[in-house]
Design an enzyme around this catalytic site. Sequence first.
Site, PDB file in Angstrom:
ATOM      1  NE  ARG A 114      -3.912  -2.196   2.180  1.00 18.18           N
ATOM      2  CZ  ARG A 114      -4.934  -2.354   2.997  1.00 18.18           C
ATOM      3  NH1 ARG A 114      -5.180  -1.448   3.945  1.00 18.18           N
ATOM      4  NH2 ARG A 114      -5.725  -3.406   2.889  1.00 18.18           N
ATOM      5  CG  ASP A 153     -12.920   5.792   9.220  1.00 17.05           C
ATOM      6  OD1 ASP A 153     -13.547   4.726   9.364  1.00 17.05           O
ATOM      7  OD2 ASP A 153     -11.725   5.825   8.874  1.00 17.05           O
TER       8      ASP A 153
END
Length: 279
Positions: free
Chosen positions: A42, A152
């Site tokens: 990633r 979040d």
Amino acid sequence: MPVLDDWNLPFTDSDFSFIARLARQSSGIDLSDKKRDMVYARLSKRVRALGLVSFQDYCAVLAADPHGPETTAALNAITTNLTRFFREPHHFDHFAHQALPDILHGLRSSPRRLRLWSAGCSSGEEPYTLAMVLSAAMPSLAGWDARILATDIDTDVLGRAAAGVYGTHELERVPTGFRQRFFHQHSDGHFIVDEKLRQLIAFKPLNLMHGWPMHGPFDAIFCRNVAIYFSRADQTRLFERMADLLRPNGYLYIGHSENLFGLSNRFQLVARTIYRRLP
């Protein structure tokens, strides 16, 4: 030993240790060695996007500004955002048929105020599901001060959540009646959440390991498949803080692989992965 791919980006033990330490300090995410390949896959995209030639250079960028935008981008990249509408449906059945009647009974002589929190809301499917269930269960919801806080750490997915636009395949688990009532189809085939439903929800960025600006009390908290990324000590701290923000007898919903055994004595297990705060 360095890990190399076709782009020849060296990734040493020291690089991984630095990134794991930064993730732990910045967000509470506990990156064990088994997550090493995931981190490489990633973050290598971030290394290339910055025109760097090694993870050592990337770590230097992060170290120069550990609270800066690139650290935010790195945390966004390594955060897992697996979610869907009506995930773990027994939670929403319980909320509609057991928790909500209990909550409303307790509020009978109080101001008509209802507060719910979706912690780790990802791209919005969980809070929108909760809003649909709440709206369907309370036809007189317009007479209430009802709000859902959705938070979040990943600012990228929060933007998508606030937009409320989803593809047909993402709505497969939404019952037909709910889909017809709460979504409107665009000419391009995408669906957008009804404005009245969106008005119930406030999407906010929040790092669960840092300070919390809200004071509660909340009637129910959904924190599902979030604590699994934290150390046991941070899990204890997280659930203790949530207990502080829940009303007495308020409900806590956690993920299918999580439990509070040995973490907090302030909750009573009432159903599978569903807890009630003790008075």
